[in-house]
Design a protein around this motif. Sequence first.
Motif, PDB file in Angstrom:
ATOM      1  N   ARG A   1      -6.321   2.666  -0.849  1.00 16.52           N
ATOM      2  CA  ARG A   1      -7.182   3.077  -1.953  1.00 16.52           C
ATOM      3  C   ARG A   1      -8.303   2.068  -2.121  1.00 16.52           C
ATOM      4  O   ARG A   1      -8.060   0.862  -2.087  1.00 16.52           O
ATOM      5  CB  ARG A   1      -6.362   3.215  -3.239  1.00 16.52           C
TER       6      ARG A   1
ATOM      7  N   GLU B   1     -10.835   5.805  -4.585  1.00 19.97           N
ATOM      8  CA  GLU B   1     -10.713   6.872  -3.599  1.00 19.97           C
ATOM      9  C   GLU B   1      -9.776   6.436  -2.475  1.00 19.97           C
ATOM     10  O   GLU B   1      -9.651   5.256  -2.176  1.00 19.97           O
ATOM     11  CB  GLU B   1     -12.083   7.235  -3.015  1.00 19.97           C
ATOM     12  N   VAL B   2      -9.124   7.438  -1.874  1.00 20.52           N
ATOM     13  CA  VAL B   2      -8.218   7.172  -0.764  1.00 20.52           C
ATOM     14  C   VAL B   2      -9.006   7.231   0.541  1.00 20.52           C
ATOM     15  O   VAL B   2      -9.717   8.204   0.800  1.00 20.52           O
ATOM     16  CB  VAL B   2      -7.063   8.193  -0.733  1.00 20.52           C
TER      17      VAL B   2
END
Length: 299
Positions: free
Chosen positions: A219, A223-224
């Motif tokens: 992460r 966001e991943v």
Amino acid sequence: MAFFKRELFKRELDPIERFENALKEKLAARQKLADRLSIAETELAEKRAATERLAVAGAAAARLDRAEADMRAVEERTKTWRANLVEHDEQVASAERALADAKAQRDRDTMADQIEAMAAAIERAAPGFDASATALVEAVTKATLSISDATRFSSNVDAVRREVLSAADLICWELRSAAVRTRAGNANLASPMLSESEQPLSAEIDRQLIYTLHPLQWREDGEVRRVPAFALVGLPKALLPVALQHQHVDHLNARRVQTLMHLHGSAGQSGEPDPDDPQLVDLDALLAEEQPSAKADVA
């Protein structure tokens, strides 16, 4: 004597010029055939009209026989010119394809030359970088006074030097491989060299260029991010120790990385991995598992 001098210094035509000249010759020959066919068709129309008039007027059989013989002779010539014209049309089409292929190959060769020139420029610049970085390191290591901050700076510079030189070797190999593929006409220049180039990276995160051995995710800025196996990525340094410890990544100068690079390249196998991929490794979760055990060891 002047003739021999002109022949001696005559410039040899390149493939494009040879194909252009061949196409011009075939077009000129086709135009001659088309003109002959047009004349023959006009003459055939006149012979038919004349034969028709004789038949309507009730001419003698001998005269009709001669008129029909003349008409058939012209008709045969017309068929011959028409068949020759079809054959020349095929030759013109073949010459046009050959010219188009030669031009495409010239463009590919030009691009391949530019790629190879870039690799050569990197190779010429690398020794200068190596010398400058080595001079920075020696400015600290050869000093009589030892200061911790300066020593740490020297170690970081030496690590960066090794990484940059390894990355330079790698990118030169990839550039030359891309040049070979481009020259052969099977390069996919639309795909980036680095798998992460499609995703903007945060400039605030300290990263290190590393090679993945398994598909990874972590992460970043809420966001991943997911990267495939066998890809060159900029991994946040906070995740680097746990990724190295579990052998999910390795340094660019590692022997196995050089072998994997030759086998798979550096862009990954199939783009971004699927979230349900059973081989996907969550580095954040792995780091969270390591931290409690580290605290327990300290206790």
